[in-house]
Write a protein that holds these residues in place. Structure first.
Motif, PDB file in Angstrom:
ATOM      1  N   ASN A   1      62.714  66.164  46.803  1.00 19.28           N
ATOM      2  CA  ASN A   1      61.687  65.233  45.770  1.00 19.28           C
ATOM      3  C   ASN A   1      60.942  66.414  46.171  1.00 19.28           C
ATOM      4  O   ASN A   1      60.859  66.842  47.197  1.00 19.28           O
ATOM      5  CB  ASN A   1      62.112  64.098  46.698  1.00 19.28           C
ATOM      6  N   GLN A   2      59.935  66.360  44.653  1.00 18.57           N
ATOM      7  CA  GLN A   2      58.664  66.826  44.957  1.00 18.57           C
ATOM      8  C   GLN A   2      57.682  65.949  44.697  1.00 18.57           C
ATOM      9  O   GLN A   2      57.631  64.621  43.695  1.00 18.57           O
ATOM     10  CB  GLN A   2      58.964  68.144  43.683  1.00 18.57           C
ATOM     11  N   ILE A   3      56.721  66.847  44.569  1.00 14.22           N
ATOM     12  CA  ILE A   3      55.050  66.254  44.470  1.00 14.22           C
ATOM     13  C   ILE A   3      54.567  67.332  43.966  1.00 14.22           C
ATOM     14  O   ILE A   3      54.494  68.089  44.313  1.00 14.22           O
ATOM     15  CB  ILE A   3      54.658  66.078  46.070  1.00 14.22           C
ATOM     16  N   LEU A   4      53.614  67.347  43.036  1.00 13.83           N
ATOM     17  CA  LEU A   4      52.752  67.908  42.579  1.00 13.83           C
ATOM     18  C   LEU A   4      51.481  67.981  42.749  1.00 13.83           C
ATOM     19  O   LEU A   4      50.811  66.986  42.836  1.00 13.83           O
ATOM     20  CB  LEU A   4      52.666  67.814  41.027  1.00 13.83           C
ATOM     21  N   LEU A   5      50.862  69.164  43.532  1.00 17.69           N
ATOM     22  CA  LEU A   5      49.811  69.178  44.443  1.00 17.69           C
ATOM     23  C   LEU A   5      48.548  70.259  43.972  1.00 17.69           C
ATOM     24  O   LEU A   5      49.018  71.211  43.679  1.00 17.69           O
ATOM     25  CB  LEU A   5      49.618  69.675  45.832  1.00 17.69           C
ATOM     26  N   ILE A   6      47.448  69.249  42.919  1.00 17.30           N
ATOM     27  CA  ILE A   6      46.359  70.382  42.558  1.00 17.30           C
ATOM     28  C   ILE A   6      45.549  69.764  43.016  1.00 17.30           C
ATOM     29  O   ILE A   6      44.807  69.156  43.400  1.00 17.30           O
ATOM     30  CB  ILE A   6      46.168  69.710  41.118  1.00 17.30           C
ATOM     31  N   PRO A   7      44.824  71.640  43.564  1.00 17.66           N
ATOM     32  CA  PRO A   7      43.848  71.119  44.522  1.00 17.66           C
ATOM     33  C   PRO A   7      42.502  70.869  43.291  1.00 17.66           C
ATOM     34  O   PRO A   7      42.583  71.364  41.646  1.00 17.66           O
ATOM     35  CB  PRO A   7      43.403  72.925  44.830  1.00 17.66           C
TER      36      PRO A   7
END
Length: 122
Positions: A47-53
């Motif tokens: 499972n993955q999450i997309l993290l955007i700074p």
């Protein structure tokens, strides 16, 4: 005296070779803060999450995956592998600090293994 010195050197050497659990106190871990913009299930175990700074919650809500991918490319975002139990509890739009070991898969948007995820209160 030589025997004591040799024993001390061996103790220091062997203690440095022992396995260590990485924590946020571990200086070898890198970190990235941002908003969880997207969640995806690769298969039963991945499972993955997309993290955007440098992004706010309202900038990611109701966006398509292609729009989020474009934002991630512009702002240096990354996909992070997370374990299944943690994945369930993470919510899109939440601000988080993700710690990772500095290695990543070579892809358009980097893919990294999350060592720890801390939710950030605003």
């Amino acid at each position: 005296m030589k025997k004591v010195a040799i024993v001390l050197i061996m103790v220091f050497f062997l203690s440095g070779c022992g396995g260590q659990n990485q924590t946020v106190d571990d200086p070898s871990l890198e970190k990235q803060e941002g908003v969880i913009a997207h969640k995806r299930e690769i298969d039963d175990n991945d499972n993955q999450i997309l993290l955007i700074p440098n992004t706010e919650r309202d900038e990611v809500v109701d966006k398509s995956v292609s729009q989020l991918t474009g934002m991630a490319l512009e702002k240096g975002g990354a996909y992070y592998y997370v374990d299944s139990d943690e994945y369930i509890d993470l919510v899109v739009g939440t601000k988080a600090m993700v710690y990772w070991n500095g290695t990543q898969e070579d892809s358009e948007i980097p893919q990294r293994e999350a060592q720890q995820i801390d939710l950030v209160s605003e």
